[in-house]
Write an enzyme that holds these catalytic residues in place. Structure first.
Site, PDB file in Angstrom:
ATOM      1  N   GLY A  41      39.518  30.194  49.406  1.00  0.00           N
ATOM      2  CA  GLY A  41      39.542  29.927  50.835  1.00  0.00           C
ATOM      3  C   GLY A  41      39.976  28.499  51.120  1.00  0.00           C
ATOM      4  N   SER A 108      41.841  29.127  42.914  1.00  0.00           N
ATOM      5  CA  SER A 108      42.310  28.418  44.098  1.00  0.00           C
ATOM      6  C   SER A 108      41.204  27.480  44.576  1.00  0.00           C
ATOM      7  CB  SER A 108      42.732  29.431  45.167  1.00  0.00           C
ATOM      8  OG  SER A 108      43.449  28.836  46.209  1.00  0.00           O
ATOM      9  N   TRP A 109      40.744  27.589  45.836  1.00  0.00           N
ATOM     10  CA  TRP A 109      39.609  26.780  46.267  1.00  0.00           C
ATOM     11  C   TRP A 109      38.388  27.055  45.397  1.00  0.00           C
ATOM     12  CZ3 TRP A 109      37.343  22.871  48.496  1.00  0.00           C
ATOM     13  CH2 TRP A 109      35.985  22.953  48.830  1.00  0.00           C
ATOM     14  N   ASP A 258      53.387  30.447  41.550  1.00  0.00           N
ATOM     15  CA  ASP A 258      52.347  30.268  42.564  1.00  0.00           C
ATOM     16  C   ASP A 258      52.787  29.147  43.502  1.00  0.00           C
ATOM     17  OD1 ASP A 258      50.101  29.732  44.074  1.00  0.00           O
ATOM     18  OD2 ASP A 258      48.700  29.819  42.384  1.00  0.00           O
ATOM     19  N   HIS A 286      50.189  33.755  43.181  1.00  0.00           N
ATOM     20  CA  HIS A 286      48.874  33.179  43.496  1.00  0.00           C
ATOM     21  C   HIS A 286      47.745  34.196  43.382  1.00  0.00           C
ATOM     22  CE1 HIS A 286      46.129  30.284  45.261  1.00  0.00           C
ATOM     23  NE2 HIS A 286      45.711  31.218  46.107  1.00  0.00           N
TER      24      HIS A 286
END
Length: 312
Positions: A41, A108-109, A258, A286
């Site tokens: 996120g 990711s986050w 990505d 991604h």
């Protein structure tokens, strides 16, 4: 090699954390090796499909929704919502569930938060499985909101038109989704979400329908809150903190193509942490939901079964 069948949770609940309640769930083997999955996120909420990377006979899989998103409450709340709060929530959840040490997995986050947690609580971590590295740097944030314009000019222009006014695009988006004009806030949240979905679907089409406006707005509030505050991290803090976790086993899974979290960040982390294994998925993007990236995550989780020296 195929992903595991979709295991259903055997337990779930809410953990009080100040004004927030953190939703968590457990699936797999209750006596298995604990793995906590940290969602991306910020603000996206946990993805049940991530359970499928982990052998349900071997792993005790813990998913949780970070503050303000998913099934945690209050939805979209940014009060008392910083990276440091999330790190503390993870440690409180570990203690609440009676876990001594767990494998920490995030993409990711989620990789950002996983690294921050491990550097704060290295003794609680058995290892890290990371995907699509995002270090929370100014350069990465500018790439996402400005560099990607070279690839997504239509989506970028749509987002920019949805938040008219002066100033930086991120600041305009933040003001719009947190503003008192509900109709404008929802329109901005829709454009923000559409931009993200377009960026993530450059290689792998996003088939699911976007969530209801209430959740779109909550996600945009959380995401812009973190990005406008530079993820509550000093520049290069996660790189400088790698000596605290350099003894831990780590696998980094990175898609070559990505564009949301380009490979340069994974390479920077690998150079700061030479013992970490870097797996670059040629042709991978991604999303962990894509076949190539999903298979790489599954293989990494299988390899950890041998490294953890545990028999359920």
């Amino acid at each position: 090699m195929e992903l595991y069948a979709f295991p259903e949770p055997y337990a779930q609940g809410w953990l009080p954390c100040g004004i927030h309640r953190i939703h968590y769930e457990e699936s797999g083997n209750p006596q298995g090796y604990p793995v906590v999955v940290v969602h991306g996120g910020p603000g996206s909420g946990s993805n049940p499909a991530s359970r499928r990377f982990f052998d349900p006979r071997f792993y005790r899989v813990v998913l949780f929704d970070q503050r303000g998103c998913g099934r945690s409450t209050p939805l979209g709340a940014t009060e008392d919502n910083t990276l440091q709060h999330l790190v503390a929530d993870m440690e409180r959840l570990r203690q609440y569930l009676g876990v001594e040490r767990w494998l920490v997995c995030g993409g990711s986050w989620g990789a950002t938060l996983a690294l921050a947690y491990a550097q704060a609580q290295p003794e609680a971590c058995a290892g890290l499985l990371l995907r699509g590295i995002f270090l929370g740097s100014e350069e990465e944030i500018r790439w996402y909101l400005h560099g990607l314009r070279r690839f997504l000019p239509e989506a970028w222009e749509t987002l920019s038109r949805a938040v008219p006014g002066d100033g930086d695009l991120l600041e305009r988006c933040h003001r719009a989704v947190h503003g008192a004009d509900e109709a404008r806030a929802v329109a901005a949240a829709r454009a923000w979400n559409a931009y993200e979905r377009r960026a993530m679907s450059l290689l792998d089409p996003v088939s699911s329908e976007p969530p209801p406006d209430e959740r779109l707005l909550a996600k945009a509030k959380i995401q812009t809150h973190y990005l406008v505050n530079r993820c509550f991290l000093d520049e290069d803090a996660l790189i400088r903190g790698t000596p605290r976790i350099s003894h831990l086993p780590c696998t980094i899974v990175q898609g070559r193509l990505d564009l949301v979290c380009p490979p340069v960040s994974a390479l920077r982390l690998h150079r700061a942490w030479p013992l970490a294994q870097l797996t670059v998925v040629e042709g991978g993007g991604h999303s962990a939901d894509s076949p190539a990236m999903g298979l790489a995550m599954l293989q990494a989780a299988e390899a950890f079964k041998r490294r953890l020296e545990f028999r359920p």
